[in-house]
Every structure is written in structure tokens, then in C-alpha cells.
Motif scaffolding. Structure first.
Motif, PDB file in Angstrom:
ATOM      1  N   ASP A 151     -13.880  -5.615  -4.921  1.00 19.11           N
ATOM      2  CA  ASP A 151     -13.065  -6.829  -4.869  1.00 19.11           C
ATOM      3  C   ASP A 151     -12.333  -7.049  -6.190  1.00 19.11           C
ATOM      4  O   ASP A 151     -11.156  -7.439  -6.206  1.00 19.11           O
ATOM      5  CB  ASP A 151     -13.939  -8.043  -4.562  1.00 19.11           C
ATOM      6  N   LEU A 154      -9.390  -4.618  -6.449  1.00 18.09           N
ATOM      7  CA  LEU A 154      -8.314  -5.012  -5.551  1.00 18.09           C
ATOM      8  C   LEU A 154      -7.572  -6.224  -6.103  1.00 18.09           C
ATOM      9  O   LEU A 154      -6.326  -6.265  -6.094  1.00 18.09           O
ATOM     10  CB  LEU A 154      -8.877  -5.321  -4.166  1.00 18.09           C
ATOM     11  N   GLU A 155      -8.301  -7.214  -6.580  1.00 23.81           N
ATOM     12  CA  GLU A 155      -7.654  -8.403  -7.143  1.00 23.81           C
ATOM     13  C   GLU A 155      -6.807  -8.048  -8.353  1.00 23.81           C
ATOM     14  O   GLU A 155      -5.706  -8.578  -8.536  1.00 23.81           O
ATOM     15  CB  GLU A 155      -8.708  -9.437  -7.522  1.00 23.81           C
ATOM     16  N   ASP A 168      -5.832   0.833   3.831  1.00 20.74           N
ATOM     17  CA  ASP A 168      -7.238   0.426   3.851  1.00 20.74           C
ATOM     18  C   ASP A 168      -8.044   1.360   4.756  1.00 20.74           C
ATOM     19  O   ASP A 168      -7.723   1.548   5.926  1.00 20.74           O
ATOM     20  CB  ASP A 168      -7.321  -1.010   4.369  1.00 20.74           C
ATOM     21  N   ARG A 178     -11.896 -10.106   4.279  1.00 20.53           N
ATOM     22  CA  ARG A 178     -12.080 -10.544   2.890  1.00 20.53           C
ATOM     23  C   ARG A 178     -10.934 -10.066   2.008  1.00 20.53           C
ATOM     24  O   ARG A 178     -10.433 -10.805   1.152  1.00 20.53           O
ATOM     25  CB  ARG A 178     -13.423 -10.023   2.363  1.00 20.53           C
ATOM     26  N   ARG A 179     -10.493  -8.857   2.223  1.00 17.36           N
ATOM     27  CA  ARG A 179      -9.388  -8.320   1.426  1.00 17.36           C
ATOM     28  C   ARG A 179      -8.084  -9.067   1.703  1.00 17.36           C
ATOM     29  O   ARG A 179      -7.281  -9.283   0.787  1.00 17.36           O
ATOM     30  CB  ARG A 179      -9.222  -6.824   1.716  1.00 17.36           C
ATOM     31  N   THR A 183      -5.883 -11.024  -1.293  1.00 15.54           N
ATOM     32  CA  THR A 183      -4.517 -10.619  -1.637  1.00 15.54           C
ATOM     33  C   THR A 183      -3.464 -11.605  -1.136  1.00 15.54           C
ATOM     34  O   THR A 183      -2.272 -11.383  -1.350  1.00 15.54           O
ATOM     35  CB  THR A 183      -4.208  -9.228  -1.059  1.00 15.54           C
ATOM     36  N   ILE A 190      -2.098  -5.379   3.080  1.00 14.02           N
ATOM     37  CA  ILE A 190      -3.219  -4.589   3.575  1.00 14.02           C
ATOM     38  C   ILE A 190      -2.785  -3.900   4.869  1.00 14.02           C
ATOM     39  O   ILE A 190      -2.515  -4.547   5.874  1.00 14.02           O
ATOM     40  CB  ILE A 190      -4.466  -5.462   3.829  1.00 14.02           C
TER      41      ILE A 190
END
Length: 312
Positions: A151, A154-155, A168, A178-179, A183, A190
Motif C-alpha cells: 500500500d 502504491l500510494e 494489477d 483497497r487500491r 489511488t 487501476i
């Protein structure tokens, strides 16, 4: 640039003497565009990038950009090397072809067992050495091992502002949800790669589909993406078909996709550098499986064509 929607992972047709079939590749590009592709992912695992020379990877990306001529976004990877200098050379080569985004493979930035922080250190080292105006994508390529982003990673990429998408490969609807939340409001889209959760991810706000089955029926995924919500019963039936059709992937892909395209006349050669065996000898009745996939796809196309058109 929006890197969202239906993004086929492109295959590479070869001649029988192991050269790239450029005429066949041009026809393949047009087939993707004629069948609903909203962007193209060149020089990826489906392209057999681990078995291409740097010059071949560069030329595939350059040729794709030239053939597409701005009709849709083109992204490309070819990120296969281990060391920093070799990675920088290959990424700079792809960046120079005019692609809309250069795709970094997550497992190239950290080996299995490396400390978590090394991934970001290596990423930042590459970003600082590449042209400052380069746009990027991320790809959780499953070969040689699947390296999912944390996480925090990704952030970081989402907030950086230079990353346009993640292909993904989590293959888990909860993780993708969650992703999407992490984002939201950033440039990073995604784009799910797993057919089994393609429709649920779209319903959750996912920004497209970039799975291997876009080499067979990308138009059906595009209909699902753009119109499925308005036709929930048909969308559910189509989703069921697409999930079951995708079960053929272990049967010698990407050569399997080449068998399909030879059948429909896109190009002539079945040669693959990744799959060096005869599909029918190892995967019994695979032609019959393809027959069913083709027939099922046509049935859904017919049903979609019969739907009433929305009022102007």
C-alpha cells in the motif's frame, strides 16, 4: 493522458525462421483497434519480452506507436534486466520510441527476499536518471515471480504524479477495492488483469481490463465495461462466459492466441519463443475448446447487436 479502458497485452507474431513478422504485426494492431481496444500494451510478457533482444523490444514499441498514429494510447515495457545500468538502458530505449508511458515491472526493482525499502530506492534511482517528462506505468508481471506492490509503494507512486496506471495482478477483489480507494483522485488508474474478477472490478470502479483474453474478444470486455451496468442480466451471463473462456489460458498461451489469430487470418505463423511444443499434442482437444470460445463470443455479439439503441 488516460490509460484506462480495454488495453490488450500484445502478442508478437514470428516467422518460421524466428524473425518478427512485421506485416502480421501491423494487421494485429488493426485487429485490436477494430475490436474495441482503447489502448495497447506493447512489449509485455504476452509479447515474449524476456525472449526479445533490446533492439527488438525498441522496434516493437516504435512500430506500434507509428502504426497506431495517435488513435489510442500506447504503453510499453521491455523491462527485463536485473542490474540498474542495464535497466536504465532498456527503459531509456523504450522511452525514446514515443510511447505514452514506459512501464516498470515491479519484480525488477526488488528480488525475492530483499528488504522492503530497497524497492523504492531502486525506483527513485531509475526515475532520477530517465528524462524528467517521462510518464510511467507499473506492471506486477508474474514472471519470474509475482511482486505485488505494498500500500505504501502504491500510494507513493500515485502521489508522485508521473504514474498513469497499474496493471494489477493481485487477482483479489478485496485488494483491488483497497487500491482503488488509495489511488482515488490521483492520475494513477487501476487496470485489472484477471478475467475471473474483471466484471466485479469494473463494478467497483476499476478503470478497465488488461488481461490476456483481450487477444480473443476485447470487444466483449469493452461492452461489459461501457454498457454492462445498463444491462445487468446480460452482463452477468457474459461475465460467466468470459470467466470460463479464460480458463484456457494455461493451455500454451501466448501460442494459444497465435493459434486463434492464424485461424482468423490475422497472421500466418505459430512460432513462439516461449512455448516451443505442439499445443495439440500436450493439450488435447484444444482446437475444440477454441471452437466453443469462438462460437460463444459470436452468440454474445449477436445478442448485443439486438439490444435497443439508446435514444439520441
Amino acid at each position: 493522458m488516460s490509460v484506462s479502458g480495454i488495453f490488450p497485452v500484445m502478442i508478437t507474431p514470428f516467422t518460421d525462421d524466428d524473425r518478427i513478422d512485421w506485416d502480421g504485426y501491423a494487421r494485429l494492431i488493426e485487429w485490436y483497434l477494430d475490436h474495441g481496444a482503447q489502448g495497447l500494451f506493447a512489449v509485455c510478457q504476452s509479447s515474449e519480452m524476456q525472449h526479445l533482444t533490446l533492439e527488438e523490444r525498441r522496434e516493437l514499441a516504435r512500430f506500434t506507436v507509428a502504426q497506431v498514429a495517435g488513435r489510442v494510447p500506447v504503453v510499453a515495457s521491455g523491462h527485463v534486466s536485473d542490474g540498474h545500468d542495464a535497466q536504465l538502458e532498456e527503459l531509456a530505449a523504450v522511452a525514446g520510441t514515443g510511447v505514452d508511458a514506459v512501464v516498470l515491472v515491479t519484480n525488477r526493482l526488488a528480488a525475492q527476499g530483499d528488504e522492503p525499502g530497497i524497492w523504492r530506492v531502486r525506483l527513485e534511482a531509475l526515475l532520477s536518471a530517465l528524462p524528467s517528462d517521462t510518464r510511467y506505468g507499473l506492471y506486477e508481471c508474474p514472471a519470474p515471480y509475482r511482486r505485488l506492490l505494498s500500500d505504501d509503494e502504491l500510494e507513493f507512486c500515485a502521489q508522485d504524479g508521473r504514474f498513469d496506471f497499474l496493471k494489477d495482478v493481485a487477482c483479489d477483489l478485496g485488494v483491488v477495492r483497497r487500491r482503488l480507494a488509495l489511488t482515488r483522485g490521483t492520475p494513477l488508474a487501476i487496470n485489472n488483469a484477471n478475467a475471473a474478477i474483471a466484471w466485479p472490478v469494473m463494478q467497483a470502479g476499476g478503470q478497465g481490463f488488461s488481461g490476456v483474453m483481450n487477444n480473443f474478444h476485447p470487444d466483449l470486455y469493452r461492452w461489459l465495461y461501457e454498457h454492462g451496468a445498463a444491462h445487468p442480466a446480460l452482463a452477468a451471463e457474459l461475465d460467466n462466459f468470459l470467466v470460463l473462456a479464460a480458463m484456457c489460458e494455461p493451455f500454451g498461451y501466448p501460442k494459444l492466441a497465435k493459434v486463434y489469430h492464424v485461424r482468423i487470418g490475422t497472421f500466418a505463423g505459430l512460432h513462439s519463443r516461449t512455448v516451443n511444443y505442439d499445443l495439440a499434442e500436450r493439450h488435447w482437444a484444444i482446437e475444440a475448446v477454441l471452437d466453443q470460445i469462438v462460437t460463444g463470443a459470436e452468440r454474445f455479439r449477436s445478442r448485443i447487436a439486438e439490444l435497443p439503441r439508446p435514444a439520441a
